[in-house]
Enzyme design. Structure first.
Site, short mmCIF file in Angstrom:
data_model
loop_
_atom_site.label_atom_id
_atom_site.label_comp_id
_atom_site.label_asym_id
_atom_site.label_seq_id
_atom_site.Cartn_x
_atom_site.Cartn_y
_atom_site.Cartn_z
N TYR A 51 -1.99 0.12 18.91
CA TYR A 51 -2.59 1.28 19.01
C TYR A 51 -3.00 1.68 20.33
CZ TYR A 51 -2.32 0.41 13.56
OH TYR A 51 -1.78 0.23 12.42
N PRO A 197 -4.05 5.77 3.03
CA PRO A 197 -4.25 5.32 1.25
C PRO A 197 -5.13 7.08 0.76
CG PRO A 197 -6.72 5.23 3.03
CD PRO A 197 -4.97 4.81 4.15
#
Length: 272
Positions: A51, A197
């Site tokens: 990242y 999610p």
């Protein structure tokens, strides 16, 4: 929820969006969001060496070091990001070791509490990748080990070499490809950490979801997260955001109580 011998609150924080593909020059707001997450009681934060090419780990250390005793920062190795649209698994044992060593340095720790294999590299024997992780653990550089985007069969194979305490697979109300993996984790009290999610906003296309959100005076994202928390006690969602406002909304989802009838309606909407 226990992840190995570490207890975490069941709603975590995914830090990837704090830096994205490459970090902004001004990291002030991103640092504020990371700190706000901890202020709100979040004690499980997910990052990865890929990242921002390590910048995400650097940012978390800048924002949160020295860490509180109950804060678990999990990172991942075994995947590179050459461009915004490209993700490439890289599981050579020597690379995994090097990546873990760099993560230790960036996070300013002597031991990574949870190190997950970001992806299985199909060009490298799986046992060799697991062996590299096991070696890091035996040397005291890693406390616990986990896997990401694996099948039940791969998880069972991995358990022959390492103690798997977490599995991080894509899973949400409208995307349940890994239902069997979640059930497998639930049977063994293994933490299941769903990434994406709330489905990048796709959840809002569900009529039942939006209706329930209106009934409960919540947002569709909050209802999606509440459903995940009700789905199984081993589920630890890690919604990510760059916004302190959205962060507070996400954390508030943990307080939403769904009835059996509401859960049934949501589950049916998602195809379960």
């Amino acid at each position: 929820m226990m992840i190995g011998d570490l207890e975490v609150h069941r709603l975590g924080f995914g830090a990837m969006r704090l830096t994205g593909f490459r970090p902004a020059e001004d990291r002030t707001e991103a640092i504020k969001v990371a700190r706000r997450a901890v202020e709100l009681g979040v004690n499980f934060i997910d990052t990865a060496d890929s990242y921002g090419v390590g910048a995400n780990e650097d940012l978390l250390a800048e924002a949160l070091y020295p860490y509180t005793d109950d804060l678990l920062i999990a990172t991942k190795v075994g995947r590179t990001r050459p461009s915004p649209s490209e993700w490439t698994p890289l599981g050579r044992p020597e690379y995994l070791r090097q990546a873990a060593e760099l993560s230790l340095r960036r996070l300013k720790v002597e031991r990574i509490d949870l190190l997950q294999l970001h992806r299985i590299d199909p060009t490298v024997p799986f046992q060799d990748q697991l062996g590299a992780l096991a070696q890091l653990q035996s040397e005291g550089k890693v406390r616990h080990l986990g896997l990401s985007e694996v099948t039940v069969e791969q998880l069972e194979e991995a358990r022959q070499v390492i103690d798997v305490v977490s599995v991080q697979n894509r899973y949400n109300l409208t995307d349940r490809e890994h239902e069997a993996v979640l059930d497998h984790c639930a049977e063994r009290s293994t933490a299941f950490v769903p990434w994406l999610p709330i489905a990048n906003g796709d959840h809002a296309s569900s009529r039942i979801l939006t209706d329930l959100a209106a009934e409960l005076e919540a947002t569709p994202a909050q209802i999606s997260l509440a459903w995940l928390l009700h789905r199984s006690p081993v589920v630890v969602p890690i919604p990510g955001t760059k916004s302190a406002e959205h962060l507070e909304e996400n954390v508030a989802a943990a307080r939403i109580q769904l009835t059996a009838e509401q859960l049934e309606r949501l589950s049916a909407a998602g195809g379960r």
